[in-house]
Design an enzyme around this catalytic site. Structure first.
Site, short mmCIF file in Angstrom:
data_model
loop_
_atom_site.label_atom_id
_atom_site.label_comp_id
_atom_site.label_asym_id
_atom_site.label_seq_id
_atom_site.Cartn_x
_atom_site.Cartn_y
_atom_site.Cartn_z
CD GLU A 110 -33.11 -26.45 -116.33
OE1 GLU A 110 -34.12 -25.79 -116.61
OE2 GLU A 110 -32.59 -27.28 -117.10
CB THR A 157 -33.97 -28.43 -106.03
OG1 THR A 157 -33.43 -28.33 -107.33
CG2 THR A 157 -33.06 -27.72 -105.04
CB ALA A 172 -30.64 -33.02 -102.70
N GLY A 173 -29.07 -29.94 -103.79
CA GLY A 173 -29.13 -28.97 -104.87
C GLY A 173 -28.36 -29.52 -106.04
CB SER A 174 -24.95 -28.81 -107.23
OG SER A 174 -25.22 -27.46 -107.55
CB ILE A 201 -40.70 -26.78 -107.15
CG1 ILE A 201 -39.97 -27.80 -106.27
CG2 ILE A 201 -41.23 -27.42 -108.44
CD1 ILE A 201 -38.65 -28.32 -106.84
CB THR A 258 -24.14 -23.38 -109.93
OG1 THR A 258 -23.15 -24.40 -109.78
CG2 THR A 258 -25.14 -23.42 -108.80
#
Lengths: 383, 408, 279
Positions: free
Chosen positions: A363, A125, A129-131, A156, A365
């Site tokens: 991990e 992550t 840049a998440g999902s 993290i 949504t």
């Protein structure tokens, strides 16, 4: 319900439950309050051999699988979701090495991780840049026998406390998701530092930090698999670890139900214990049933992975989504059953509710999980 | 040797099931006619304790106890008199000895026998006299440097030899850390019965044997034990169960000195040092009053408040496991299942919730006072006097009041 | 170095409850556990094993199901388990029990140290440990709270001064702290010896998964009366000098009065109530 666990899995359950009851429960509130990293518990888990339950015997583990890991995570989460995630996140950081490492990399890292001498973290992550993993900005540039890393990972788990990190960074930005690669970075490497520790709503015993890479030079031998495999490494790792998040949610829900049932039996109102009121009974019945359904889903999914089924993406997304939604619902109801006491920090109910929330978020949504499920459904129908 | 159910008499009434402390009896359907229910004993669980036999109203349980004695049966009649082992520390006879002397006089009266004390040590002149004043008709004395402090082996050798020579029918000893170690060895060497930690001693008026009653399962059950075929009958006895006898300076007694040397005094262990840890002068086991603190004390510094009360009362300071495990006070102060068992006249429990493991260590106290802020704390179920409130307010007030009243 | 740990399986006493109607013990469904005091003995045995590379053997006498406590001990790091089980031992009192255990220990062979818990939580006698040492004719130290030093090696006169030898303590010795009512004593004892240990000596570890797996596979040695050298007249109910003639439940202690009111009021009343009982 009998899930036909193997003798080894029953032992793991018994051992993890014992540690949860005797060692974690008494300190859960303390770590929730102080947000310190629970090293004392990590040591206990290490001595109990629990860090290596999914690692092959040749690397110091006991050759169990994802279900073994789920069982341990569930039991630990029953006492404290925060402490359990420190444990589970180490597994998350270990999987890429186990799945994609070459013999030398496995020999170098796995024995220490299996014995709990070192713990691991996993970094993908980033702030933007998440999902959407293809938006990763952290880059690795090859320079002779080294790669030079620059950029920043955030949120993290185990960040700053783990000694071994697997990180996903871009080796070729032009290729989008196919330009990502996986590297092992050890704590202490020059140019590798950590940002501030995040203050969180729940799972506060776990540490969450930024990983900061400033001209961080790592040997080329630290590349896992090949360049461009980063996205595959991530997907395969999440396939293995997603049931673990589901198991964490399951454990949190079970722990909250335990608290609610105990309280309902003890609490007297109108001259009777409140467990004799149908309104409470129905709530408890619904909570228990939802938990059992979640457990069936989580265990089945973990078993599928362990026997080597392909395309478990949909099933593991279902398990993660369902178990975490159940956890949120059950923990909220547990607070309700405890009434005013449920809202107070002196009682454990509200902590379960705070800890549960993250399981719907990290991990992937639950919205992303639904995407995965729906896409797969449509794909299947198109066949 | 066996236990069996007489099928023709058993009605399946379940009285024996309830009496069995080992959960070894089940009621099942009878095999074959006539139809009915019967008791079945699980021999893997049965301890042959015999509790079921008197419980059965139909005389349907048969426990055969063959009287096997190897060699010549000792002539039980040769054994006469009640002995008390006079435990001394640093030359001072321990208070439990005077408690035993009182009981020994009662037992001896029922038997028409003498009471003797056995004293091992060095420089004991005053103590010998005191033992006589406190009820001993005879005092057996062995004085030598090697016996100054308790040592398992020489003490065992000498006591065994004295018993063989003088043949007492009963030997009593305090259930102290010394007494329990010593007498266990002595009983093995003599091949006689020993009952630990008794809280009741009586003479069976018909058989003239010693009835020894003791708690088991942490005080949840009581057992009466006999040793009819062996002499002497030996028992260790808890502190504070029997009252101390008072000193009567008119009493006269006989002093019998014995000398031992050489092999009797050899010891394969050596006492290097004695360290007294308990700062207050009163030790827990012998205290008449104990002031005890638990989790509710909230920290080590607060034990000072308890010490203040203890000082005013001449009491010892105890603690619950929670307080000891939090390192607020040393383990030597712990009362309860994994600590010491105490039975003082007054036990004041401050901020102790009263887990069963604590209760088994103190519930034989004569008076229990409980101070706790939680009205539902289990401690109140056993307390003679209960106070729901803030101990940090109550204890200082109590200390002040006791100081006034007792003028200490 | 060889260490022998003696343990007992007991019912979890905290779960023993009294049926208020019949005034009898409710033992149904009560779990059987390792005697809590023996957990410290096992831990001490395992620590010595780890320190000296010793071999640690655990022994228990009891019904066949007592095998469970031996496996638990193995899961904690003990090497071997021996179960002494025979109908002939049923009803043994402390004399007969310590006799049978000592005979089994003789069969095990040479040992340096026997470790026992200070007492069992069901019988609370504290007699079997010292009893075993008397049968074996070895020295014993009870209520040990710390092993300060242990030297299992024979013939190392350089380490030990002449003084100790002349006092009967041999060169292979242990120096331990023995808990007393007022504090503790420091005692040096020749090996082989027996010690009984108290809670303060250590903090027992939890089992490890690998230990549990080993325990499951472990072969438990079963000995019957005929496997050890015992006179049958000295074991079991018939060989026991003591007999239980009556078992009864004491009247449960009932709560008394609650003192209510202002603090000073309560304190005055309590002092009044207790005054006559203060010596």
């Amino acid at each position: 319900m009998d899930y036909l666990l193997t003798d080894e899995q029953k032992m793991i359950q018994e051992l993890a439950r014992k540690i949860a009851e005797e060692k974690i429960k008494p300190v859960a509130a303390k770590y929730d309050q102080s947000e310190e990293f629970p090293w004392e518990i990590m040591e206990i888990l290490a001595k109990a051999d629990l860090f290596g339950i999914f690692v092959p015997q040749e690397y110091g583990g006991t050759s169990g699988g994802v279900l073994d890991l789920c069982i341990a995570t569930e039991e630990l989460s029953r006492a404290c979701g925060g402490i359990a995630v420190c444990y589970a996140a180490s597994a998350l950081g270990t999987f890429p090495i186990m799945l994609f490492g070459n013999e030398e990399q496995k020999k170098k890292y796995l024995p220490d991780l299996a014995s709990g001498k070192k713990i691991a973290g996993f970094g993908i992550t980033e702030p933007e840049a998440g999902s959407d993993a293809s938006a990763i900005k952290t880059a690795a540039k090859r320079e002779g026998d080294y790669y030079v890393l620059n950029g920043l990972k955030h949120f993290i788990t185990n960040g700053g406390d783990a000694q071994i990190y697997t990180v996903i960074v871009m080796t070729d930005k032009t290729k989008g998701a196919r330009g990502a690669s996986a590297f092992v970075v050890e704590k202490g490497t020059p140019g590798f530092t950590f940002g501030k520790k995040e203050e969180k709503l729940g799972i506060r015993a776990s540490s969450t930090r930024e990983l900061i890479f400033t001209d961080c030079k790592i040997p080329k031998e630290n590349l896992l698999s090949k360049e461009g495999m980063g996205f595959i490494v991530t997907m395969k790792t999440f396939d293995m670890s997603r049931p673990g998040v589901a198991a964490q949610a399951l454990g949190i829900a079970q722990g909250a139900l335990d608290v609610a049932v105990k309280y309902a039996k003890e609490r007297q109102q109108f001259g009777k214990s409140i467990s004799s009121f149908q309104g409470i009974q129905w709530m408890l019945a619904d909570m228990a049933t939802q938990i059992e359904a979640a457990r069936a889903l989580v265990y089945s999914c973990a078993r599928e992975i362990d026997v080597g089924c392909k395309d478990v993406g949909k099933d593991s997304a279902m398990a993660k989504m369902f178990a975490s939604d159940v956890a949120m619902k059950v923990t909220t109801d547990a607070v309700q059953i405890l009434g005013g006491y449920g809202y107070m920090k002196d009682y454990p109910a509200e902590k379960y509710m705070r800890d549960a929330k993250i399981t719907q978020i990290y991990e992937g949504t639950n919205q992303i999980q639904r995407n995965i499920i729906a896409l797969q459904l449509i794909k299947e129908m198109a066949k | 040797m066996a236990i069996k159910i007489l099928l023709e008499k058993c009605t399946g009434c379940t009285l024996c099931v309830k009496a069995c402390p080992f959960d070894a009896i089940r009621i099942m359907d009878k095999e074959g006619p006539p139809a009915g229910r019967q008791a079945v004993i699980d021999l893997n669980k049965c301890n042959l304790c015999g509790a079921c036999v008197p419980a059965c109203k139909f005389k349907a349980i048969l426990l055969e106890k063959p009287q096997v004695l190897t060699g010549a049966k000792p002539d039980l009649k040769d054994y006469k008199g009640v002995w008390v082992f006079a435990e001394q520390k640093k030359g001072k006879v321990q208070p439990v000895v005077y408690e035993l002397l009182g009981k020994a006089r009662e037992l001896a009266a029922s038997l028409g026998a003498d009471v003797s004390a056995v004293l091992l040590g060095e420089y004991l002149e005053e103590e010998i006299q005191e033992l006589i004043w406190r009820g001993a008709d005879k005092v057996y004395v062995v004085e030598t440097r090697e016996l100054a402090n308790f040592q398992d082996e020489p003490y065992t050798n000498i006591l065994v030899e004295l018993i063989k020579k003088y043949k007492p029918e009963i030997v009593l000893c305090g259930a102290t850390s010394i007494g329990r170690s010593l007498i266990s060895r002595v009983a093995v060497k003599l091949r006689v019965g020993l009952t630990a930690d008794c809280t009741g001693l009586d003479i069976d008026p018909e058989r003239k044997i010693l009835l020894q009653t003791r708690p088991a399962f942490g005080g949840n059950i009581m057992a009466t034990i006999i040793s009819p075929n062996y002499r002497p009958q030996m028992a260790t006895v808890r502190h504070k169960v029997f009252p101390e006898t008072q000193s009567d300076m008119k009493r006269k007694g006989k002093i019998i000195r014995e000398n031992f040397d050489g092999p009797f005094l050899v010891s394969r262990s050596k006492l290097l040092d004695i360290v007294d840890e308990i700062e207050s002068t009163v030790n827990l086991a012998e205290a008449d009053i104990i002031v005890s603190g638990g989790r509710g004390m909230a920290g080590p510094e607060n034990f000072k408040i308890l010490e203040g009360l203890a000082k005013a009362l001449g009491a010892a300071v105890g603690a619950s496991r929670a307080a000891v495990d939090s390192d607020w006070i040393p383990y030597s102060h712990q009362v309860g299942q994994t600590g010491r068992t105490v039975s003082p006249k007054i036990y004041i429990a401050c901020g102790i919730s009263g887990q069963i493991q604590h209760l088994v260590g103190m519930q034989s106290s004569k008076i229990i006072v409980a101070i706790n802020k939680d009205p539902d704390a289990p401690i109140f179920k056993v307390a003679t006097y209960g106070i729901v409130g803030d101990l940090f307010e109550i204890i200082p007030a109590l200390t002040k009041k006791f100081k006034e009243v007792l003028k200490r | 170095m060889n260490i022998i740990v003696c343990i007992k399986q007991v019912p979890e006493t905290t779960e023993v409850k009294i049926n208020p109607e019949t005034n009898t013990l409710i033992r149904e469904g009560v779990k059987s556990i390792i005697n809590p005091f023996d957990a410290y003995a096992i831990e001490e045995g395992v620590r010595l094993k780890e320190k000296f590379g010793a071999k640690a053997t655990v022994i228990t006498m009891g019904p066949p199901q007592a095998e469970a406590v031996l496996r638990e001990a193995i899961s904690l790091g003990i090497d071997d388990g021996i179960l002494l089980s025979d109908r002939a031992f049923a009803g043994s009192d402390t004399w007969a029990t310590s006799y049978a255990l000592s005979a089994a220990i003789k069969k095990i062979g040479a040992f340096d140290l026997i470790v026992c818990g200070k007492q069992a939580s069901d019988g609370d006698t504290a007699q079997v440990g010292p009893g075993i040492s008397a049968h074996l004719d070895i020295p014993a130290v009870t209520y040990v709270k710390k092993i300060e030093e242990i030297n299992p090696v024979r013939n190392t006169k350089a380490i030990i001064g002449e003084d100790k030898i002349s006092n009967g303590v041999k060169d292979n010795f242990a120096r331990v702290e023995r808990m007393t009512e007022a504090g503790y004593e420091i005692i040096e004892v020749s090996l082989p010896a027996l010690i009984t240990v108290v809670k303060e000596i250590n903090t027992p570890r939890l089992p490890s998964l690998k230990g549990m797996m080993r325990a499951k596979q472990a072969k438990i040695i079963h000995w019957k009366a005929s496997d050890i050298e015992v006179e049958l007249n000295f074991v079991g109910l018939a060989g026991s000098p003591t007999q239980v003639v009556k078992i009864f439940t004491p009247a449960p202690r009932v709560g008394g009065q609650m003192l209510k009111g202002e603090t000073q009021e309560i304190v005055d009343r309590l002092v009044g109530l207790l005054k006559s009982d203060i010596p």
